[in-house]
Design an enzyme around this catalytic site. Structure first.
Site, short mmCIF file in Angstrom:
data_model
loop_
_atom_site.label_atom_id
_atom_site.label_comp_id
_atom_site.label_asym_id
_atom_site.label_seq_id
_atom_site.Cartn_x
_atom_site.Cartn_y
_atom_site.Cartn_z
N ASP A 405 0.83 -1.21 0.00
CA ASP A 405 0.00 0.00 0.00
C ASP A 405 0.86 1.26 0.00
OD1 ASP A 405 -2.63 1.37 0.45
OD2 ASP A 405 -1.65 1.95 2.32
N GLU A 458 1.23 -0.44 -5.10
CA GLU A 458 0.28 0.63 -5.36
C GLU A 458 1.11 1.92 -5.41
OE1 GLU A 458 -3.46 3.17 -3.57
OE2 GLU A 458 -1.82 2.45 -2.31
#
EC number: 2.4.1.18
Length: 723
Positions: A405, A458
């Site tokens: 993330d 990401e």
């Protein structure tokens, strides 16, 4: 008269010692032994062995007992205690045991290379000298004292004071006779004499929120894994050349009971495995399931990095979850959050009274936007914590991949900062060099020890080489989310069709960089919250046009180079925005438009998985070829997807106006068989007339010697396989 000095008694009673073992337990003294124990709740304590039974003397109101026994050697012993109400209990003294964690373990940890440190730190059940118990170990190098407190010692930090092992910063104690399920925390006394109560950073299980105590839980032997076939297949699979249709799931809200309560991991596993298998998804991606206190964070503010959340059951239940999906040939990717952590007082923040896991300077150590701390990636023990955590999920829970993330927030020191709110690196630049080294290290060891697994970034910027191998100068991720494609394509689709002719570049520009990284096309949870509307509701037009646009968009996504990711609910046209507190609206599947949309995605997944051109060469120009991207007047684009032996012609009409007898240049003469039509009545389409097979003509068109003619239904995608 006490043997200890008043200063020593004071330091023991007030927890000021790095090594209470020097005083507590049994030690040689003069011509015998001296034995001491801290029992704050005892009125009297008797020390017993095969050779003697004697009452001890209480030498401090804190509960410190002492006894000198002449003319004996050190022997095995225990304490028998009685409180003021006559209750009795027996204690196997924890201070009679030697250290467990070796010098080598500590050395590897301090240099940042102990990839299985989770087997040393935390709480672990074991047997030492015939005694069953639990070893506790925690890193808190700047603490004045650390104790284990729990329901087994009335949460009193005087009872089980730990010792620091050399200069490693690791504190350790073995406590006999504890039971699985016992609750505990660490009581930490700072250099400033503040008392902190912290959960175990390496704990494998926690109380269900809003409580947060760590729970003694042994992962070993809990589950008999039956996914050997999947693991062997995974090790020999090149996922870059395989179909990947990923179903992103938030376990809290995918499905709940009729009373809006959480399902157990086991129940979710059965339902989710059947659902993914039925609808053709190859993988699921779980939004963070590591323990976290706040539902509203969706799991992205982690406090228990080594523990599946107790919201849905035990770690063993989660093992069952993974095992069952693997047996159904469904891979599992976890969202993993090394970019930041919350400031909750019971967790990692200022863990030993200092900025231990984070930077002290907020310009380096805090995400102002998120109200969280940033890990200090330059500190060896912090890197070891994170890298071992990544490997932990792959080893202990057989996870197939980690989607990392917020990588952009890690790569740049000035991420979401302005002016003087950030500190340049040693070369004066904005790149976070320590974070970059950490990510390279992470990816290198992940693929070394767990071949066939994936790391996915990401990453929302144009940082170069995200999916380039580390030995070639890249970060080493297997794949990266294509945020540019997602933003541009959604902006295009939200426009009324009459205006799309002026923005066709939004749709086609992605091919300019489609092969610069190994991309996943992701339509994630972030696109269906905070007023952005659900995917189907983003689309313009009446209900029919919205669903037609949805089918068209998903068809374009599946034909475009790159692996695929859909967030839950998008596959059946969830009408409302995602609500993390409530289940998906499964009841709307009783309506034809939603049911047929689900049928459409099922069919689309099958077309995708059974035709090599859609996945075999996803990350190279050899797998893609434009037919025409310039017909903006009709808002039509066409291209080829290619593998070594096959070609598929993909044609898209982005207006609700049918295009009759539309001519398309083709690469070779022959028969073109229709294999997919998003406008089929089976999918709630219009069923506009279109031939199932078309023969090419020797008519030069769009720069090619051959062409075909076909009707293009409104708001539709059609795929032809070249015979």
């Amino acid at each position: 008269m006490a043997i200890l000095s008043q200063e020593e008694i004071f330091n023991l009673s007030n927890g000021n010692l790095h090594d209470p073992y020097v005083y507590l337990g049994m030690h040689k003294y003069k011509k015998g032994v001296v034995v001491r124990t801290m029992q704050p709740f005892a009125k009297e304590v008797k020390v017993t062995s095969k050779k003697f039974r004697r009452y001890m003397k209480k030498i401090s109101d804190s509960g410190l007992f002492e006894l000198y026994i002449p003319n004996v050697d050190i022997v095995n012993y225990k304490f028998k205690c009685t409180d003021y109400e006559g209750n009795k209990w027996e204690v196997i003294d924890p201070y009679q045991f030697l250290p467990v964690i070796s010098d080598y373990d500590r050395h590897l940890f301090n240099e940042g290379n102990h990839y299985e440190i989770y087997d040393k730190l935390g709480s672990h059940n074991m047997k030492i000298n015939g005694h069953k118990g639990t070893l506790f170990a925690v890193w808190a190098p700047n603490a004045k004292r650390v104790s284990v407190v729990g329901n087994f010692n009335n949460w009193d930090g005087r009872v089980h004071q730990m010792r620091m092992l050399g200069s490693s910063g690791i504190w350790e104690i073995f406590i006999p006779n504890l039971s699985e399920g016992d609750l505990y925390k660490y009581e930490i006394k700072t250099k400033e004499d503040y008392i902190l109560l912290k959960i175990d950073p390496y704990a494998n299980f926690f109380e269900k929120r809003p409580k947060n105590a760590s729970i003694i839980y042994d992962l070993e032997g809990k589950h008999q894994w039956e996914d050997d076939q999947w693991i062997k297949k995974r090790e020999n699979t090149n996922w870059l050349e395989e179909p990947m249709s990923i179903y992103e799931v938030h376990l809290n809200s995918w499905m709940k009971t009729e009373n809006d309560e959480f399902l157990n991991y086991r129940d979710i596993a059965k339902n989710l495995a059947n659902y993914c298998k039925e609808n053709g998804f190859t993988h699921i991606e779980l939004m963070p399931i590591a323990e976290h206190p706040l539902d509203m964070s969706w799991g992205y503010q982690v406090t228990g990095y080594f523990a599946p959340t107790s919201r849905f059951g035990t770690p063993e239940d989660f093992m069952y979850f993974v095992d069952l999906l693997h047996k159904e040939n469904i891979g599992i990717i976890l969202d993993w959050v090394p970019g930041h952590f919350p400031k909750d007082e019971f967790a990692l923040g200022r863990f030993d009274g200092t900025a231990l896991y984070e930077h002290l300077d907020p310009r380096l150590g805090e995400h102002i936007d998120w109200g969280t701390y940033i890990f200090n990636y330059g500190r060896n023990e912090v890197k070891n914590f994170l890298i071992s955590n990544a490997l932990f999920w792959l080893k202990k829970f057989h996870i197939d991949g980690l989607r990392v993330d917020a990588v952009a927030s890690m790569l740049y020191l000035d991420y979401s900062r302005e002016g003087k709110d950030w500190i340049p690196n040693r070369f004066g630049g904005r790149e976070n060099l320590e974070a970059i080294d950490f990510l390279k290290h992470l990816n290198s060891v992940t693929y070394k020890y767990f071949p066939g697994t994936l790391t996915i970034a990401e990453e929302s910027t144009a940082f170069p080489g995200v999916t380039k191998p580390v030995d070639l100068g890249g970060l080493g991720f297997a794949m990266k989310w294509n945020m540019g494609w997602m933003n541009d394509s959604l902006e295009y689709m939200k426009k009324e069709p009459i205006y799309r002719q002026y923005h066709q570049n939004d749709l086609t520009f992605s091919i300019m960089y489609a092969f610069s990284e190994n991309f996943i096309l992701s339509i994630s949870h972030d696109e269906v919250v905070y007023g952005k509307k659900s995917l189907v509701d983003k689309m313009p037009g009446d209900d029919w046009q919205k669903f037609a646009n949805l089918r068209l968009y998903l068809s374009y996504m599946y034909a475009h180079p790159g692996k695929k990711l859909l967030f839950m609910g998008q596959e059946f046209g969830q009408w409302k925005e995602w609500d993390f507190e409530h289940s998906l609206d499964w009841h709307i599947l009783q309506y034809e438009n939603h049911k047929k949309t689900k049928d459409f995605v099922k069919y689309l997944n099958n077309i995708y998985k059974t035709n090599e051109p859609f996945y075999k060469i996803d990350f190279n120009y050899e797998g893609f070829e434009w037919i025409d991207f310039s017909d903006n007047e009709n808002s039509v684009i066409s291209f080829l997807r290619k593998s070594n032996d096959e070609k598929i012609l993909c044609v898209f009409n982005f207006t609700p106006v049918p295009r009759d007898n539309y001519r398309i240049g083709v690469p070779e003469e022959g028969q073109y068989e229709l294999i997919f039509n998003s406008d089929s009545k089976d999918f709630w389409g219009s069923g506009y007339d279109i031939k199932n097979s078309v023969t090419s003509e020797k008519i030069r068109w769009q720069g090619r010697d051959n062409s075909i003619v076909s009707n293009l239904p409104p708001l539709s995608a059609i795929f032809f396989k070249i015979k």
